[in-house]
Design an enzyme around this catalytic site. Sequence first.
Site, PDB file in Angstrom:
ATOM      1  N   ARG A  12      40.550  57.734  39.312  1.00  0.00           N
ATOM      2  CA  ARG A  12      39.997  58.058  40.632  1.00  0.00           C
ATOM      3  C   ARG A  12      40.455  59.413  41.136  1.00  0.00           C
ATOM      4  O   ARG A  12      39.697  60.107  41.824  1.00  0.00           O
ATOM      5  CB  ARG A  12      40.390  56.973  41.631  1.00  0.00           C
ATOM      6  CG  ARG A  12      39.614  55.704  41.371  1.00  0.00           C
ATOM      7  CD  ARG A  12      39.987  54.646  42.352  1.00  0.00           C
ATOM      8  NE  ARG A  12      39.082  53.526  42.225  1.00  0.00           N
ATOM      9  CZ  ARG A  12      39.413  52.274  42.472  1.00  0.00           C
ATOM     10  NH1 ARG A  12      40.627  51.977  42.862  1.00  0.00           N
ATOM     11  NH2 ARG A  12      38.530  51.316  42.346  1.00  0.00           N
TER      12      ARG A  12
ATOM     13  N   LYS B  22      29.674  35.085  37.037  1.00  0.00           N
ATOM     14  CA  LYS B  22      28.981  34.154  37.939  1.00  0.00           C
ATOM     15  C   LYS B  22      27.603  34.599  38.397  1.00  0.00           C
ATOM     16  O   LYS B  22      27.400  35.751  38.755  1.00  0.00           O
ATOM     17  CB  LYS B  22      29.834  33.974  39.193  1.00  0.00           C
ATOM     18  CG  LYS B  22      31.094  33.184  38.966  1.00  0.00           C
ATOM     19  CD  LYS B  22      31.773  33.101  40.292  1.00  0.00           C
ATOM     20  CE  LYS B  22      32.995  32.232  40.294  1.00  0.00           C
ATOM     21  NZ  LYS B  22      33.668  32.364  41.591  1.00  0.00           N
TER      22      LYS B  22
ATOM     23  N   GLY C   1      31.409  46.123  38.391  1.00  0.00           N
ATOM     24  CA  GLY C   1      31.961  45.065  37.531  1.00  0.00           C
ATOM     25  C   GLY C   1      32.656  45.585  36.295  1.00  0.00           C
ATOM     26  O   GLY C   1      32.975  46.769  36.179  1.00  0.00           O
TER      27      GLY C   1
ATOM     28  N   GLY D  81      32.119  47.889  43.770  1.00  0.00           N
ATOM     29  CA  GLY D  81      31.451  47.166  44.857  1.00  0.00           C
ATOM     30  C   GLY D  81      30.352  47.985  45.507  1.00  0.00           C
ATOM     31  O   GLY D  81      29.287  47.467  45.861  1.00  0.00           O
TER      32      GLY D  81
HETATM   33  P1  AMP Z   1      31.974  40.525  36.516  1.00  0.00           P
HETATM   34  O1  AMP Z   1      33.166  41.054  37.255  1.00  0.00           O
HETATM   35  O2  AMP Z   1      31.090  39.660  37.315  1.00  0.00           O
HETATM   36  O3  AMP Z   1      31.255  41.611  35.783  1.00  0.00           O
HETATM   37  O4  AMP Z   1      32.568  39.502  35.426  1.00  0.00           O
HETATM   38  C1  AMP Z   1      33.360  39.935  34.371  1.00  0.00           C
HETATM   39  C2  AMP Z   1      34.108  38.794  33.771  1.00  0.00           C
HETATM   40  O5  AMP Z   1      33.214  37.841  33.237  1.00  0.00           O
HETATM   41  C3  AMP Z   1      34.963  39.266  32.610  1.00  0.00           C
HETATM   42  O6  AMP Z   1      36.308  39.071  32.943  1.00  0.00           O
HETATM   43  C4  AMP Z   1      34.552  38.387  31.451  1.00  0.00           C
HETATM   44  O7  AMP Z   1      35.631  37.908  30.692  1.00  0.00           O
HETATM   45  C5  AMP Z   1      33.842  37.229  32.146  1.00  0.00           C
HETATM   46  N1  AMP Z   1      32.870  36.579  31.256  1.00  0.00           N
HETATM   47  C6  AMP Z   1      31.883  37.139  30.565  1.00  0.00           C
HETATM   48  N2  AMP Z   1      31.238  36.235  29.815  1.00  0.00           N
HETATM   49  C7  AMP Z   1      31.843  35.041  30.022  1.00  0.00           C
HETATM   50  C8  AMP Z   1      31.633  33.740  29.517  1.00  0.00           C
HETATM   51  N3  AMP Z   1      30.670  33.479  28.640  1.00  0.00           N
HETATM   52  N4  AMP Z   1      32.458  32.765  29.972  1.00  0.00           N
HETATM   53  C9  AMP Z   1      33.439  33.031  30.851  1.00  0.00           C
HETATM   54  N5  AMP Z   1      33.676  34.249  31.371  1.00  0.00           N
HETATM   55  C10 AMP Z   1      32.905  35.261  30.958  1.00  0.00           C
END
Ligand code: AMP
Length: 398
Positions: free
Chosen positions: A35, A200, A356, A379
């Site tokens: 950053r 999620k 993300g 974000g």
């Molecule tokens: P996000 O911050 O929403 O982009 O989520 C990222 C996180 O999702 C990472 O830490 C990944 O390890 C997790 N992730 C990705 N695929 C899976 C999966 N199939 N099951 C559980 N966690 C997952």
Amino acid sequence: MANFASYNFSNQKALVRVDFNVPLNDKFEITDDTRMRAAVPTLKKILADGGMVILMSHLGRPKDGPSEKYSLKHLVPHLSKLLGGTTVLFANDCIGEQAYLTAGMIRPGEVLLLENLRFYKEEEKGDEKFAEKLSKLGDVWINDAFGTAHRAHASTAVIAKFFPAEKRLFGLLMEGEVKSAEKVLHETERPFVAIIGGAKVSDKILIIENLMERATDIIIGGGMAYTFMRAQGGKTGASLCEEDRLDTAREIMKKAEEKGVCIHLPSDSVIADKFAADAQTSVAPSNNIPDGWMGLDIGSTACDQFSNVIKKAKTILWNGPMGVFEMPKFQHGTKVVADAIAEATEDGAFSLVGGGDSVAAVNQFGYTDKVSYVSTGGGAMLEYFEGKVLPGIAAVQS
Ligand code: AMP
């Protein structure tokens, strides 16, 4: 709003809002200076013009006023180094006598770093009086903190009203972020492929809905894919699944069909008998995962399926990994997607990686230079793609 590149900062006090919210270890050493480095081009231009830089930032989430742990003074030596040995003064308050005195003392070519803005509750509250006090420190206000552009805080948005339009500017980082995001959302060359992954569905509903109005194809990977599989009657074993989002997933599928947007779900998955780096693994159709097993990455057929779609794209947005890429056994799918994006980019597509953990994945796998743009604002970029107006952008533009 004035243009940064053509602005002459000679003898001007440039009050720059940066995002120096860097991680520090127990010895107050910076463990990742990304950053800080991101702001350097903006600062160098001001200094090269013969201007003075007064920096405002937050660091962490201090609860009760000033504390050693969240002091920005720890950043001074490294900042000076990044600026090629430039003198960096420090004021141990961001407003008040010391701040004004030091701001009055700095000379062209020098930098003053103000203490953490969030030592005052007024910063996050967007307090107008506090913003006005800050505004007195500079002749011109520059917002270069894309990471906080989605917050209407005193230094990121409210302060704008104390500067006339010709004294409000985006810094180079902010300008790059805004331009790239605009290119994806409003100057889109089709096919536009959006790749959404991560854990999620609930975190990504708004972005999917907004992209539905624009994208040609939406690829859904990561943990969220299993909620979609279940919503269609699939068997997903112990995979991540949000039971309360099954209806949402069905509605998204229906809306996509109505709008002619093609949703791609992974046909197969790498499955594991536990959520661990040393788990036993196998491969199964994503809609027929045995009990007790969980999908932790997309399978090889899904890799081909997704790659083929990505390689035909002219505009690509990537948000969220395809699997648990932090564990070597489950990072293949994310790597394959990064590879396909790199190939499409080489063939002339515009690719933006933003929000993300996909940014972390791109950095980890060394793809940073193979995509068109990697966003620094998690974000903020997410909210931009959800179709929201970001206060930090609107404040400069309006
Ligand atoms: P996000 O911050 O929403 O982009 O989520 C990222 C996180 O999702 C990472 O830490 C990944 O390890 C997790 N992730 C990705 N695929 C899976 C999966 N199939 N099951 C559980 N966690 C997952």
